[in-house]
Design an enzyme around this catalytic site. Sequence first.
Site, short mmCIF file in Angstrom:
data_model
loop_
_atom_site.label_atom_id
_atom_site.label_comp_id
_atom_site.label_asym_id
_atom_site.label_seq_id
_atom_site.Cartn_x
_atom_site.Cartn_y
_atom_site.Cartn_z
N GLY A 9 0.84 -1.21 0.00
CA GLY A 9 0.00 0.00 0.00
C GLY A 9 0.87 1.25 0.00
O GLY A 9 0.57 2.25 0.66
N GLY A 12 -0.36 5.16 -1.15
CA GLY A 12 -1.39 5.92 -0.44
C GLY A 12 -0.83 7.14 0.28
O GLY A 12 0.34 7.49 0.12
N GLN A 13 -1.71 7.79 1.05
CA GLN A 13 -1.32 9.05 1.71
C GLN A 13 -0.12 8.85 2.63
O GLN A 13 0.83 9.62 2.60
CB GLN A 13 -2.50 9.62 2.52
CG GLN A 13 -2.22 11.02 3.07
CD GLN A 13 -3.13 11.42 4.23
OE1 GLN A 13 -3.87 10.61 4.79
NE2 GLN A 13 -3.06 12.68 4.62
N ARG A 37 -1.68 -1.33 -7.92
CA ARG A 37 -1.35 -0.99 -9.31
C ARG A 37 -0.23 0.05 -9.33
O ARG A 37 0.04 0.70 -8.33
CB ARG A 37 -2.59 -0.51 -10.06
CG ARG A 37 -3.11 0.84 -9.68
CD ARG A 37 -4.42 1.14 -10.40
NE ARG A 37 -5.55 0.53 -9.71
CZ ARG A 37 -6.21 1.13 -8.73
NH1 ARG A 37 -5.88 2.33 -8.33
NH2 ARG A 37 -7.23 0.53 -8.13
N TYR A 143 -14.81 0.31 9.79
CA TYR A 143 -13.37 0.55 9.87
C TYR A 143 -12.87 0.36 11.31
O TYR A 143 -11.87 -0.33 11.55
CB TYR A 143 -13.12 1.98 9.38
CG TYR A 143 -11.69 2.46 9.44
CD1 TYR A 143 -10.71 1.89 8.66
CD2 TYR A 143 -11.34 3.52 10.28
CE1 TYR A 143 -9.41 2.35 8.70
CE2 TYR A 143 -10.04 3.99 10.32
CZ TYR A 143 -9.07 3.41 9.53
OH TYR A 143 -7.80 3.87 9.57
N LYS A 147 -10.24 -2.37 12.82
CA LYS A 147 -9.00 -2.00 13.51
C LYS A 147 -8.96 -2.57 14.93
O LYS A 147 -7.93 -3.04 15.40
CB LYS A 147 -8.84 -0.47 13.54
CG LYS A 147 -8.52 0.14 12.18
CD LYS A 147 -7.17 -0.34 11.64
CE LYS A 147 -6.82 0.25 10.28
NZ LYS A 147 -5.61 -0.32 9.69
N1 SER Z 1 -8.07 9.31 9.25
C1 SER Z 1 -8.80 8.08 9.43
C2 SER Z 1 -10.19 8.19 8.95
O1 SER Z 1 -10.73 9.28 9.03
C3 SER Z 1 -8.79 7.69 10.87
O2 SER Z 1 -7.92 6.64 11.06
O3 SER Z 1 -10.76 7.23 8.54
#
Ligand code: SER
Length: 314
Positions: A9, A12-13, A37, A143, A147
């Site tokens: 990954g 990503g940011q 990709r 999410y 986690k």
């Molecule tokens: N920055 C993340 C989000 O907003 C938090 O882990 O999903």
Amino acid sequence: MSTKVLIIGACGQIGTELTAKLRATYGRENVIASDIRKMDSTVVTEGIFEVVNALDYNQIENLIEKYEITDVYLMAALLSATAEKNPAFAWDLNMNSLFHVLNLAKAGKIKKIFWPSSIAVFGPTTPRDNTPQYTIMEPSTVYGISKQSGERWCEYYNKQYGVDVRSIRYPGLISWTTPPGGGTTDYAVDIYYKALSDKKYTCFLSENTALPMMYMDDAIKATISIMQAPAENIKVRSSYNLSAISFTPKEIAESIKKHIPEFAIDYAPDFRQAIADSWPASIDDSVARKDWGWQHDFDMERMTSVMLENLAKK
Ligand code: SER
């Protein structure tokens, strides 16, 4: 044995800046960046890059063998807002990619794992201010559930199988190099882009919604420093609270107005407001500070100056 890193990954940011820092730290030939990709990114052009699907155990195993990887940074995930739109895929990606690297470590194929957790592990029943390391955790987002479950599995693999997995609960991360991908804290990046381009911004959170935040340089510093700490210092094997700054949309707008006086903000909260309302406003990270010497460098004013300066050049 020298350190050989695989970042999954990497485009990503966080991955983009982490890859650059790891290449500078360990040498380009010792850092393998990978993502689903090939993207138009320095991650691809400035070092070794491989295409890999974080859900494909064999692909990851092959890369680990090919490059004799010691440390894996697993940065692939669906963030909070995107995950709410695709819960089944979010659960699949966020959990099974983690199981793959935990099982590769259990099999003795890698030495160390970095896996990011989040303030999303907390929920509406968690104390909101100065949230302690150990407290009530009833996350209400997909999410957050992924986690929180991941944290339990990290601790389990460490205790049962001796897997050296290290984790921090990132707050909202602010950076100018690569845009964030679908989080609830993304407004704190968007606002800088819009302040420069339009001199106005409509925020998807309400004006007094305080959330824990951090400038990316601090997050990268924390990530590399927890991975370099002696194993015996890492006493928490679920995930460490990590904190730098905490602010509301109104406060960040005020800090931008010091540079762009005509900047105007208005508010149109959407579904992300409920997610933000379920998260802490500020975090107590004294355990990370004590165990492995964490400290942050950037406050909000410094962050605003750096963001506006770099985005204006961009
Ligand atoms: N920055 C993340 C989000 O907003 C938090 O882990 O999903």
